[in-house]
Design a protein around this motif. Structure first.
Motif, PDB file in Angstrom:
ATOM      1  N   UNK A   1      34.409  68.417  22.448  1.00 25.34           N
ATOM      2  CA  UNK A   1      34.587  67.251  23.311  1.00 25.34           C
ATOM      3  C   UNK A   1      33.491  66.205  23.140  1.00 25.34           C
ATOM      4  N   UNK A   2      32.392  66.578  22.463  1.00 23.11           N
ATOM      5  CA  UNK A   2      31.370  65.567  22.148  1.00 23.11           C
ATOM      6  C   UNK A   2      30.595  65.955  20.893  1.00 23.11           C
ATOM      7  N   UNK A   3      29.773  65.041  20.406  1.00 18.98           N
ATOM      8  CA  UNK A   3      29.015  65.269  19.173  1.00 18.98           C
ATOM      9  C   UNK A   3      27.923  66.319  19.338  1.00 18.98           C
ATOM     10  N   UNK A   4      27.275  66.327  20.505  1.00 20.07           N
ATOM     11  CA  UNK A   4      26.160  67.251  20.708  1.00 20.07           C
ATOM     12  C   UNK A   4      26.604  68.703  20.537  1.00 20.07           C
TER      13      UNK A   4
ATOM     14  N   UNK B   1      40.926  62.881  17.127  1.00 22.21           N
ATOM     15  CA  UNK B   1      40.173  63.899  16.395  1.00 22.21           C
ATOM     16  C   UNK B   1      41.081  65.040  15.948  1.00 22.21           C
ATOM     17  N   UNK B   2      42.041  65.451  16.823  1.00 16.43           N
ATOM     18  CA  UNK B   2      42.894  66.573  16.475  1.00 16.43           C
ATOM     19  C   UNK B   2      43.915  66.207  15.413  1.00 16.43           C
TER      20      UNK B   2
ATOM     21  N   UNK C   1      28.078  65.626   6.073  1.00 19.92           N
ATOM     22  CA  UNK C   1      29.161  66.579   5.900  1.00 19.92           C
ATOM     23  C   UNK C   1      29.133  67.748   6.871  1.00 19.92           C
ATOM     24  N   UNK C   2      28.184  67.735   7.819  1.00 19.66           N
ATOM     25  CA  UNK C   2      28.144  68.803   8.827  1.00 19.66           C
ATOM     26  C   UNK C   2      29.333  68.683   9.780  1.00 19.66           C
ATOM     27  N   UNK C   3      29.684  67.442  10.092  1.00 26.83           N
ATOM     28  CA  UNK C   3      30.886  67.148  10.875  1.00 26.83           C
ATOM     29  C   UNK C   3      31.896  66.467   9.966  1.00 26.83           C
ATOM     30  N   UNK C   4      33.140  66.904  10.052  1.00 26.40           N
ATOM     31  CA  UNK C   4      34.183  66.263   9.257  1.00 26.40           C
ATOM     32  C   UNK C   4      34.533  64.891   9.837  1.00 26.40           C
ATOM     33  N   UNK C   5      34.552  64.833  11.169  1.00 28.93           N
ATOM     34  CA  UNK C   5      35.037  63.617  11.820  1.00 28.93           C
ATOM     35  C   UNK C   5      34.435  63.509  13.221  1.00 28.93           C
ATOM     36  N   UNK C   6      34.305  62.279  13.699  1.00 26.87           N
ATOM     37  CA  UNK C   6      33.965  62.043  15.095  1.00 26.87           C
ATOM     38  C   UNK C   6      34.800  60.856  15.561  1.00 26.87           C
ATOM     39  N   UNK C   7      34.713  60.572  16.833  1.00 33.25           N
ATOM     40  CA  UNK C   7      35.441  59.437  17.399  1.00 33.25           C
ATOM     41  C   UNK C   7      34.426  58.572  18.144  1.00 33.25           C
ATOM     42  N   UNK C   8      34.328  57.330  17.742  1.00 31.69           N
ATOM     43  CA  UNK C   8      33.304  56.445  18.279  1.00 31.69           C
ATOM     44  C   UNK C   8      33.620  55.986  19.697  1.00 31.69           C
ATOM     45  N   UNK C   9      32.718  56.347  20.611  1.00 30.59           N
ATOM     46  CA  UNK C   9      32.791  55.849  21.983  1.00 30.59           C
ATOM     47  C   UNK C   9      31.720  54.767  22.112  1.00 30.59           C
TER      48      UNK C   9
ATOM     49  N   UNK D   1      34.425  75.570   7.543  1.00 26.81           N
ATOM     50  CA  UNK D   1      34.952  75.449   8.907  1.00 26.81           C
ATOM     51  C   UNK D   1      34.835  73.972   9.275  1.00 26.81           C
ATOM     52  N   UNK D   2      35.948  73.350   9.566  1.00 23.98           N
ATOM     53  CA  UNK D   2      35.960  71.916   9.860  1.00 23.98           C
ATOM     54  C   UNK D   2      35.513  71.678  11.307  1.00 23.98           C
ATOM     55  N   UNK D   3      34.693  70.648  11.505  1.00 25.57           N
ATOM     56  CA  UNK D   3      34.154  70.374  12.835  1.00 25.57           C
ATOM     57  C   UNK D   3      34.415  68.921  13.216  1.00 25.57           C
ATOM     58  N   UNK D   4      34.912  68.739  14.441  1.00 22.37           N
ATOM     59  CA  UNK D   4      35.200  67.392  14.944  1.00 22.37           C
ATOM     60  C   UNK D   4      34.461  67.163  16.262  1.00 22.37           C
ATOM     61  N   UNK D   5      33.877  65.982  16.411  1.00 26.75           N
ATOM     62  CA  UNK D   5      33.175  65.629  17.631  1.00 26.75           C
ATOM     63  C   UNK D   5      33.742  64.354  18.242  1.00 26.75           C
ATOM     64  N   UNK D   6      33.070  63.889  19.279  1.00 29.86           N
ATOM     65  CA  UNK D   6      33.408  62.623  19.930  1.00 29.86           C
ATOM     66  C   UNK D   6      32.098  61.965  20.367  1.00 29.86           C
TER      67      UNK D   6
END
Length: 308
Positions: free
Chosen positions: A218-221, A140-141, A258-266, A240-245
């Protein structure tokens, strides 16, 4: 007739020698908490996996309610019930020693799922099924750093501080930041995996006049909570860019909007299937790996639909 009886007896003895029969198999599952979005998907997927076996496998779910003592008591209860295997999603990854010792002493297979105990030297009969949280933070980073052009200020929303998922995801983030000296951490604080808490923290930072270019969650929520706070404050979406997991359904929708730029699929299903499959194999005395790793995958606007 005697020959048939002899063959039937032989078949039964072979069945018991190989471990519990599936139709009679019972697995006790202690979840750190039921009231968690991603863990709900994990629990539901475990139940689906158990029901997929031809004769079925019975799961007994218990909610530890984020209480270490309660979780140990649940494990001890499973042992007294003589379950065939135990699956634990730890409340506190630093407080699993007594759980491990109890299961090993009783000779009951133990599988830790999603959160790997801090003690990496687990004894025989104890297996971990999880994803590498360090990798999630790095992914994510790295994506954020490139989108930020290698400069700017970030805030970090930490998960529950009792979980090494929080520690390792954040460690992954900071490892990437060593390559980008012009990206600074403005604030980092625990939102305990909660959307409401993530929203409150970001709202407080905005009220205090703090400036930041990205939110690393550290998470999507918590990431969704951050997006809600920014929207309420009138901050333009995407500024403001936002990343979740995690890649929860809500997380995927947030990326798509487009609320989150990126997430990481667990992969909840991958971890669930791996934990139940491993527990069943161990109960039947079949060989298993000491650790089963389920890989993370990056979620962006370009590939989000492939995760539906």
């Amino acid at each position: 007739m005697k020959t048939k009886i002899r063959f039937a007896s032989l078949a039964l003895s072979l069945m018991f020698a190989s471990g519990a029969a599936l139709a009679d198999m019972k697995i006790g599952v202690s979840m750190s908490q039921f009231d968690d979005t991603w863990l709900t998907y994990l629990r539901e997927s475990m139940d689906t996996k158990a029901k997929s076996y031809p004769d079925g496998v019975k799961l007994q779910f218990e909610d530890a309610r984020s209480d270490v003592v309660r979780q140990l008591s649940q494990v001890e209860s499973f042992i007294s019930q003589k379950v065939d295997a135990i699956v634990v999603n730890p409340v506190d990854t630093a407080a699993t020693k007594k759980i491990t010792e109890a299961a090993v002493k009783a000779g009951i297979p133990l599988v830790y799922v999603n959160r790997r105990p801090d003690d990496l030297n687990l004894p025989k009969g104890v297996v971990t099924v999880a994803s590498n949280d360090l990798e999630a933070g790095q992914m994510q980073m790295q994506y954020l750093a490139e989108k930020m052009g290698g400069k700017g200020d970030i805030v970090i929303l930490l998960g529950d501080l009792a979980n090494n998922s929080t520690t390792n995801r954040t460690k992954g983030v900071k490892e990437v930041l060593t390559k980008y000296p012009n990206i600074k951490i403005e604030q980092e604080q625990s939102g305990i995996w909660s959307r409401d808490k993530g929203m409150t923290l970001v709202n407080d930072w905005l009220t205090q006049g703090r400036k930041f270019d990205a939110v690393v969650s550290n998470n999507d929520e918590m990431a969704i909570g951050a997006a809600m706070a920014l929207q309420q404050a009138g901050v333009a979406k995407g500024s403001v860019l936002i990343a979740g997991v995690d890649g929860t359904p809500d997380g995927l929708n947030a990326v798509k909007k487009g609320s989150l730029l990126v997430s990481v699929f667990q992969d909840a299903k991958g971890q669930a299937d791996g934990s139940i499959d491993t527990a069943v194999k161990m109960a039947r005395n079949e060989p298993v790996e000491p650790a089963v790793w389920v890989p993370y995958r990056l979620i962006t606007l370009q590939n989000v639909d492939t995760f539906k």
